[in-house]
Write an enzyme that holds these catalytic residues in place. Structure first.
Site, short mmCIF file in Angstrom:
data_model
loop_
_atom_site.label_atom_id
_atom_site.label_comp_id
_atom_site.label_asym_id
_atom_site.label_seq_id
_atom_site.Cartn_x
_atom_site.Cartn_y
_atom_site.Cartn_z
N GLY A 1 -1.66 -8.51 -1.21
CA GLY A 1 -2.09 -7.84 0.04
C GLY A 1 -2.76 -8.76 0.66
O GLY A 1 -2.91 -8.88 2.03
N ASP B 1 -7.02 -6.50 1.94
CA ASP B 1 -6.49 -5.94 2.92
C ASP B 1 -6.84 -4.29 3.45
O ASP B 1 -6.91 -4.16 4.50
CB ASP B 1 -4.83 -6.09 2.84
CG ASP B 1 -4.26 -5.41 1.49
OD1 ASP B 1 -5.21 -5.06 0.72
OD2 ASP B 1 -3.25 -5.30 1.51
N ASP C 1 -9.08 1.65 0.01
CA ASP C 1 -8.47 3.25 0.29
C ASP C 1 -9.23 3.93 -0.69
O ASP C 1 -10.31 4.21 -0.35
CB ASP C 1 -6.85 2.74 -0.43
CG ASP C 1 -6.14 4.18 -0.22
OD1 ASP C 1 -6.63 5.17 0.26
OD2 ASP C 1 -4.86 3.92 -0.36
N ASP D 1 2.51 -4.04 2.46
CA ASP D 1 3.99 -4.09 2.21
C ASP D 1 4.60 -2.50 2.01
O ASP D 1 3.51 -1.57 1.66
CB ASP D 1 4.39 -4.68 0.71
CG ASP D 1 3.82 -3.92 -0.39
OD1 ASP D 1 2.74 -3.57 -0.53
OD2 ASP D 1 4.62 -3.67 -1.37
N ARG E 1 5.48 -7.54 4.52
CA ARG E 1 4.28 -8.46 4.78
C ARG E 1 4.15 -9.40 5.57
O ARG E 1 2.88 -9.71 5.97
CB ARG E 1 4.08 -8.84 3.19
CG ARG E 1 3.81 -8.05 1.98
CD ARG E 1 3.34 -8.88 0.69
NE ARG E 1 3.56 -8.13 -0.66
CZ ARG E 1 2.72 -7.44 -0.99
NH1 ARG E 1 1.70 -6.99 -0.42
NH2 ARG E 1 2.99 -6.83 -2.44
C1 PRP Z 1 -3.54 -2.20 -2.40
C2 PRP Z 1 -4.57 -3.11 -1.77
C3 PRP Z 1 -5.99 -2.85 -2.72
C4 PRP Z 1 -5.60 -1.45 -3.04
C5 PRP Z 1 -6.41 -0.41 -2.66
O1 PRP Z 1 -2.94 -2.73 -3.16
O2 PRP Z 1 -4.18 -4.39 -1.43
O3 PRP Z 1 -5.71 -3.83 -3.53
O4 PRP Z 1 -4.16 -1.16 -2.89
O5 PRP Z 1 -6.36 0.66 -3.05
P1 PRP Z 1 -7.61 1.54 -3.53
O6 PRP Z 1 -8.75 1.39 -2.79
O7 PRP Z 1 -7.17 2.99 -3.68
O8 PRP Z 1 -7.82 0.93 -5.06
P2 PRP Z 1 -1.37 -2.65 -3.52
O9 PRP Z 1 -1.31 -1.63 -4.97
O10 PRP Z 1 -0.68 -2.07 -2.60
O11 PRP Z 1 -0.93 -4.13 -3.99
P3 PRP Z 1 -0.68 -5.35 -3.14
O12 PRP Z 1 -1.83 -6.03 -2.81
O13 PRP Z 1 0.12 -6.31 -4.16
O14 PRP Z 1 0.39 -4.99 -2.11
#
Ligand code: PRP
Length: 186
Positions: free
Chosen positions: A51, A107, A110, A166, A172
């Site tokens: 991301g 990115d 959360d 995504d 993306r």
């Molecule tokens: C998303 C984002 C972070 C993570 C944040 O990744 O890129 O790495 O979630 O979430 P958290 O604070 O709850 O741990 P994702 O799993 O969607 O993978 P991606 O980056 O490949 O889209």
């Protein structure tokens, strides 16, 4: 709300939450902040795949101090598993980071579980400094008490796509950050 965009792969026009111009302005501001904070030093940007790839590529070009980058990847078993704290490294750094100024680039911040895991892991390698740059922050979702040094935008708990983010690996490449699905917008 900004003007909706058209995209050939979307079932409808998704509402834009943050448009490309606002993103570009904020990324430039964060780059300038990093230049000030690390004036006279160098920085290694560590992007969390996948991301963060687009944010990192724009942020790197907004930074004028000496800058290199590397990438890590963590397991994505889905948010259910991740919420249990089970984050697993699936791609490590290519080079040692001891004594380096590191900025972990994400990115979205959360629950904070991913970045807490990565911060703990990177600190074991004794960097000179370790900061976090997150383009988006969803503070209401936080499980780990983690704050990023650089935050692009704080947002409510929408599912967002575009600018690296995504839905099932798609969208993306949207230049704006949009709310998905489109009818989830207020
Ligand atoms: C998303 C984002 C972070 C993570 C944040 O990744 O890129 O790495 O979630 O979430 P958290 O604070 O709850 O741990 P994702 O799993 O969607 O993978 P991606 O980056 O490949 O889209």
């Amino acid at each position: 709300m900004a003007t909706p965009i058209r995209h050939p792969y979307l079932p409808a026009q998704p509402p834009v939450l943050i448009n490309r111009d606002a993103i570009a302005r904020r990324v430039a501001e964060i780059g300038a902040e990093i230049d000030r904070d690390l004036a006279g030093e160098s920085v290694l940007l560590v992007g969390v795949l996948k991301g963060a790839a687009i944010f990192l590529s724009d942020l790197a070009r907004a930074i004028n101090i000496q800058c290199t980058f590397d990438f890590v990847a963590v397991s994505s078993y889905g948010k259910g598993t991740r919420s249990s704290g089970a984050v697993k490294l699936i791609k490590d750094l290519d080079h040692p980071i001891e004594g380096r100024n590191i900025i972990l680039v994400e990115d979205i911040l959360d629950t904070g579980l991913t970045l807490s895991f990565l911060k703990r892991m990177l600190m074991q390698h004794r960097p000179r400094s370790l900061r976090v740059a997150a383009l988006l922050d969803k503070p209401e979702r936080r499980i780990e008490p983690l704050q990023a040094e650089y935050v692009g935008f704080s947002i409510p708990n929408h599912f967002v796509i575009g600018y690296g983010m995504d839905y099932a690996e798609r969208f993306r490449n949207l230049p704006d950050i949009c709310i998905f699905p489109p009818d989830a917008a207020d």
